[in-house]
Enzyme design. Structure first.
Site, mmCIF file in Angstrom:
data_model
loop_
_atom_site.group_PDB
_atom_site.id
_atom_site.type_symbol
_atom_site.label_atom_id
_atom_site.label_comp_id
_atom_site.label_asym_id
_atom_site.label_seq_id
_atom_site.Cartn_x
_atom_site.Cartn_y
_atom_site.Cartn_z
ATOM 1 N N GLN A 12 20.836 87.583 32.805
ATOM 2 C CA GLN A 12 22.208 87.957 32.434
ATOM 3 C C GLN A 12 22.748 89.097 33.294
ATOM 4 O O GLN A 12 23.839 89.015 33.824
ATOM 5 C CB GLN A 12 22.241 88.365 30.953
ATOM 6 C CG GLN A 12 23.627 88.744 30.450
ATOM 7 C CD GLN A 12 23.595 89.596 29.191
ATOM 8 O OE1 GLN A 12 22.540 90.051 28.750
ATOM 9 N NE2 GLN A 12 24.753 89.813 28.620
ATOM 10 N N TYR A 143 13.114 94.061 19.103
ATOM 11 C CA TYR A 143 13.928 94.400 20.279
ATOM 12 C C TYR A 143 14.175 95.914 20.308
ATOM 13 O O TYR A 143 13.949 96.576 21.329
ATOM 14 C CB TYR A 143 15.253 93.634 20.193
ATOM 15 C CG TYR A 143 16.222 93.892 21.322
ATOM 16 C CD1 TYR A 143 15.998 93.374 22.588
ATOM 17 C CD2 TYR A 143 17.389 94.624 21.102
ATOM 18 C CE1 TYR A 143 16.908 93.588 23.617
ATOM 19 C CE2 TYR A 143 18.304 94.837 22.121
ATOM 20 C CZ TYR A 143 18.056 94.318 23.380
ATOM 21 O OH TYR A 143 18.959 94.536 24.391
ATOM 22 N N LYS A 147 12.831 98.805 22.812
ATOM 23 C CA LYS A 147 13.763 99.613 23.605
ATOM 24 C C LYS A 147 13.505 101.120 23.415
ATOM 25 O O LYS A 147 13.570 101.887 24.380
ATOM 26 C CB LYS A 147 15.216 99.278 23.262
ATOM 27 C CG LYS A 147 15.662 97.928 23.779
ATOM 28 C CD LYS A 147 15.542 97.828 25.301
ATOM 29 C CE LYS A 147 16.002 96.504 25.865
ATOM 30 N NZ LYS A 147 15.652 96.335 27.283
HETATM 31 N N1 SER Z 1 23.306 92.415 23.874
HETATM 32 C C1 SER Z 1 22.071 92.815 23.269
HETATM 33 C C2 SER Z 1 21.751 91.959 22.132
HETATM 34 O O1 SER Z 1 22.666 91.591 21.441
HETATM 35 C C3 SER Z 1 22.129 94.237 22.808
HETATM 36 O O2 SER Z 1 21.739 95.092 23.811
HETATM 37 O O3 SER Z 1 20.627 91.677 21.902
#
Ligand code: SER
Length: 317
Positions: A12, A143, A147
């Site tokens: 992306q 996630y 991070k």
């Molecule tokens: N765009 C990402 C997500 O929605 C957030 O950093 O996982």
């Protein structure tokens, strides 16, 4: 002159960042790193060197770094928030085991490293409005956990080994070029595709849910600027809040309706996406980025909407 390796060059962010870096530093100085099954194509392949660079294989990354005398690594390998929830072990392996390997290569070969963090690094306990740079980070998604760990491990390598690690916390990123795939903020991209195709948009996020968002050109500018920043001015190194706009589904819908009055939207809220969105900031305070390296976005919601609609009409119609 920088020699740069982009890990995840077909993803992306990587697919656009690689092109922008090649414009700035010259095609031959930017290596498009990829994994088998996600090979670069067209101008990404023709615009400069390409090499396999899998974060699971540190030795291979070290070989690429040596061959191309790399001094800067953009490590963009990651799973987005929703898909990570269905594959948590893989998300950790790519995000953290992979980061460890990249940082080890960087330590040994004296490379600077950019590994993005995200609004996902915050959690329900974080102050949601004007979320400070330094605040509570107790996310409950894999996630988010990866991070926060990315920020801490990057800081650790900087403090302990002197590796020049730098990063920002990206908002939801919006682009007409490459689709995100598996994020909580994807709706803010999908809505433009529906508007241009003349379809009713079914929104998985509830009205009133505010999240930080950013147009891709600003995100690329942030990624380049932070790595160019004067180190003597940096108080923080990793996880800079960067913000440009914050909106809820109804606000972006109305922004599109200004140019597409016939556009329609209904809600069918997805509980997983909604619970993740509810735990993220409404709007971040990015004054540290503004003060320490002169961060300033170019696009607001209206300017982004005009540009998105124009390019998607050319692409889809
Ligand atoms: N765009 C990402 C997500 O929605 C957030 O950093 O996982």
């Amino acid at each position: 002159m920088k020699n740069i390796l982009v890990i995840g060059s077909t993803g992306q962010i990587g697919s656009e960042l690689t092109r922008v870096l090649r414009e700035s530093y010259g095609g031959s100085h930017v290596v498009a790193g990829y994994i088998v099954g996600a090979e670069p194509k067209a101008d990404l392949l023709e615009g400069g060197p390409a090499a396999i660079a899998d974060v699971m294989d540190g030795q291979h990354i070290a070989d690429v770094v040596k061959e191309y005398q790399i001094d800067t690594i953009y490590n963009l390998a990651a799973l987005l928030s929703v898909v990570a929830e269905s594959r948590p072990r893989l998300a950790w392996k790519i995000g953290i085991d992979g980061l460890w390997k990249v940082l080890e290569v960087a330590r040994e070969h004296h490379c600077a490293v950019f590994t993005p963090s995200s609004i996902g690094s915050f959690g329900a306990d974080t102050p949601h409005d004007m979320t400070p740079q330094d605040t509570i980070q107790r996310p409950r998604t894999i996630y988010g956990i990866s991070k926060v760990t990315t920020e801490l491990l990057s800081d650790y390598y900087h403090l302990k080994y002197g590796v020049d690690t730098r990063s920002v916390r990206f908002p939801g990123l919006i682009s007409w070029k490459t689709l995100p795939g598996g994020g909580t903020t994807d709706y803010a991209v999908d809505i433009y595709y529906s508007a241009v195709k003349g379809e009713k948009f079914v929104c998985p996020i509830a009205k009133g849910t505010l999240m930080d968002m950013m147009y891709m050109p600003d995100a690329l500018k942030a990624a380049v600027s932070i790595m160019e920043a004067d180190a003597s001015r940096l108080v923080h190194h990793n996880g800079f809040n960067v913000a440009s706009m914050s909106f809820d589904p109804d606000t972006i819908f109305q922004a599109i309706r200004k140019y597409k009055p016939e556009f329609e939207m209904e809600y069918d809220v997805d509980p997983l996406r909604q619970s993740i969105a509810d735990s993220w900031p409404n709007k971040m305070d990015d004054s540290c980025a503004r003060n320490e390296w002169d961060w300033k976005p170019d696009y607001d919601l209206d300017a982004m909407t005009v540009d998105m609609l124009k390019h998607l009409e050319q692409k889809l119609l």
